[in-house]
Design a protein around this motif. Structure first.
Motif, PDB file in Angstrom:
ATOM      1  N   UNK A 128       0.826  -1.208   0.000  1.00  0.00           N
ATOM      2  CA  UNK A 128       0.000   0.000   0.000  1.00  0.00           C
ATOM      3  C   UNK A 128       0.861   1.259   0.000  1.00  0.00           C
ATOM      4  N   UNK A 129       1.976   1.199   0.710  1.00  0.00           N
ATOM      5  CA  UNK A 129       2.871   2.353   0.771  1.00  0.00           C
ATOM      6  C   UNK A 129       3.590   2.595  -0.554  1.00  0.00           C
ATOM      7  N   UNK A 130       3.791   1.541  -1.329  1.00  0.00           N
ATOM      8  CA  UNK A 130       4.581   1.642  -2.554  1.00  0.00           C
ATOM      9  C   UNK A 130       3.780   2.123  -3.761  1.00  0.00           C
ATOM     10  N   UNK A 131       2.469   1.972  -3.713  1.00  0.00           N
ATOM     11  CA  UNK A 131       1.655   2.248  -4.891  1.00  0.00           C
ATOM     12  C   UNK A 131       1.605   3.740  -5.221  1.00  0.00           C
ATOM     13  N   UNK A 132       1.678   4.077  -6.513  1.00  0.00           N
ATOM     14  CA  UNK A 132       1.688   5.489  -6.923  1.00  0.00           C
ATOM     15  C   UNK A 132       0.301   6.068  -7.174  1.00  0.00           C
ATOM     16  N   UNK A 133      -0.766   5.261  -6.954  1.00  0.00           N
ATOM     17  CA  UNK A 133      -2.118   5.711  -7.255  1.00  0.00           C
ATOM     18  C   UNK A 133      -2.654   6.624  -6.153  1.00  0.00           C
ATOM     19  N   UNK A 134      -3.839   7.164  -6.403  1.00  0.00           N
ATOM     20  CA  UNK A 134      -4.564   7.853  -5.348  1.00  0.00           C
ATOM     21  C   UNK A 134      -4.964   6.834  -4.283  1.00  0.00           C
ATOM     22  N   UNK A 135      -5.259   7.319  -3.100  1.00  0.00           N
ATOM     23  CA  UNK A 135      -5.455   6.417  -1.966  1.00  0.00           C
ATOM     24  C   UNK A 135      -6.562   5.397  -2.182  1.00  0.00           C
ATOM     25  N   UNK A 136      -7.716   5.831  -2.697  1.00  0.00           N
ATOM     26  CA  UNK A 136      -8.823   4.897  -2.879  1.00  0.00           C
ATOM     27  C   UNK A 136      -8.479   3.827  -3.901  1.00  0.00           C
ATOM     28  N   UNK A 137      -7.779   4.207  -4.979  1.00  0.00           N
ATOM     29  CA  UNK A 137      -7.358   3.229  -5.976  1.00  0.00           C
ATOM     30  C   UNK A 137      -6.341   2.263  -5.381  1.00  0.00           C
ATOM     31  N   UNK A 138      -5.443   2.785  -4.553  1.00  0.00           N
ATOM     32  CA  UNK A 138      -4.432   1.930  -3.914  1.00  0.00           C
ATOM     33  C   UNK A 138      -5.085   0.912  -2.989  1.00  0.00           C
TER      34      UNK A 138
END
Length: 248
Positions: free
Chosen positions: A142-152
């Motif tokens: 979750x910390x690594x993902x570059x998306x917006x929070x809801x998408x992550x």
């Protein structure tokens, strides 16, 4: 270039986690199909829950930033507000399970935990395994993902749900309908855990919440989906600020 490298790293991590996790259940699968397997290999299935965390720690060690990540995982304080949220989730699970017990005239808690020692053992085991999982799924991915929070949150939920499928099929011998329901349930749990972690920034709270869902939500999965959907919906209504998205 760095964004591409990060996406490639995460793709490799997810792929490695899927492959290695499946390998843990290969001996059990072969035994189910009549092939004689040494007893020692059958214990591989107990490594299943550890594979994502082990893979995450390996990458963090290689990148020489493991201290940064573990510091971030415990950077937030568990305040009274978050304890109240946990209590609400726990109470909803217990209430839903007892409602189901009343409807079908059985006691799901007594059937699952016939003695106090079995309840305590389950709580300890499920908290430990939840903590190990949360290190990988919320603390790392979750910390690594570059998306917006809801998408992550939704992405992690989908990847996490697929990761469970070999266990559901091989160990639990579940059918397609049950697996689909469990995927929906896992996605909903991921939403709660993801929001909790984003708000609190303490992986221990996410692990406690995770274990609570496993311990207290004992009704059939369809009932649990309804209960958790209501909790998420009510939570969004209560915490959403006027003119501002719940989280971006």
């Amino acid at each position: 270039m760095s964004e591409y490298t990060n996406k490639l790293k995460l793709t490799l991590w997810v792929s490695a986690v899927y492959v290695l996790s499946f390998i843990c259940y290969v001996p059990a699968l072969l035994e189910q199909n009549g092939i004689i397997i040494p007893n020692g290999l059958l214990y591989l299935k107990y490594l299943y829950v550890c594979i994502p965390a082990m893979a995450a720690i390996f990458l963090l060690v290689c990148g020489q930033n493991i201290k940064v990540y573990f510091t971030r995982m415990f950077s937030g304080k568990i305040t009274v507000k978050y304890i109240l949220i946990w209590v609400i989730c726990m109470a909803a699970g217990i209430f839903g399970s007892y409602c189901y017990s009343f409807i079908v005239e059985t006691d799901v808690f007594k059937n699952t935990y016939p003695a106090v020692i079995s309840l305590l053992t389950s709580c300890i085991y499920l908290l430990v395994t939840a903590f190990v999982e949360e290190i990988a799924w919320r603390g790392f991915l979750l910390e690594q993902l570059p998306f917006k929070k809801i998408k992550s949150v939704l992405f992690v939920g989908a990847v996490w749900a697929v990761w469970h499928i070999p266990m559901w099929i091989i160990r639990n011998s579940l059918g397609m309908e049950q697996i689909v329901c469990l995927c929906i349930w896992t996605l909903l749990v991921s939403v709660v855990l993801g929001i909790t972690y984003y708000q609190c920034r303490n992986i221990l709270l996410a692990a406690i919440m995770h274990a609570t869902f496993n311990i207290c939500y004992l009704a059939p999965i369809q009932y649990n989906i309804v209960v958790l959907t209501v909790i998420i919906f009510v939570g969004i209504l209560l915490y959403k600020k006027p003119g501002k998205k719940f989280f971006t």
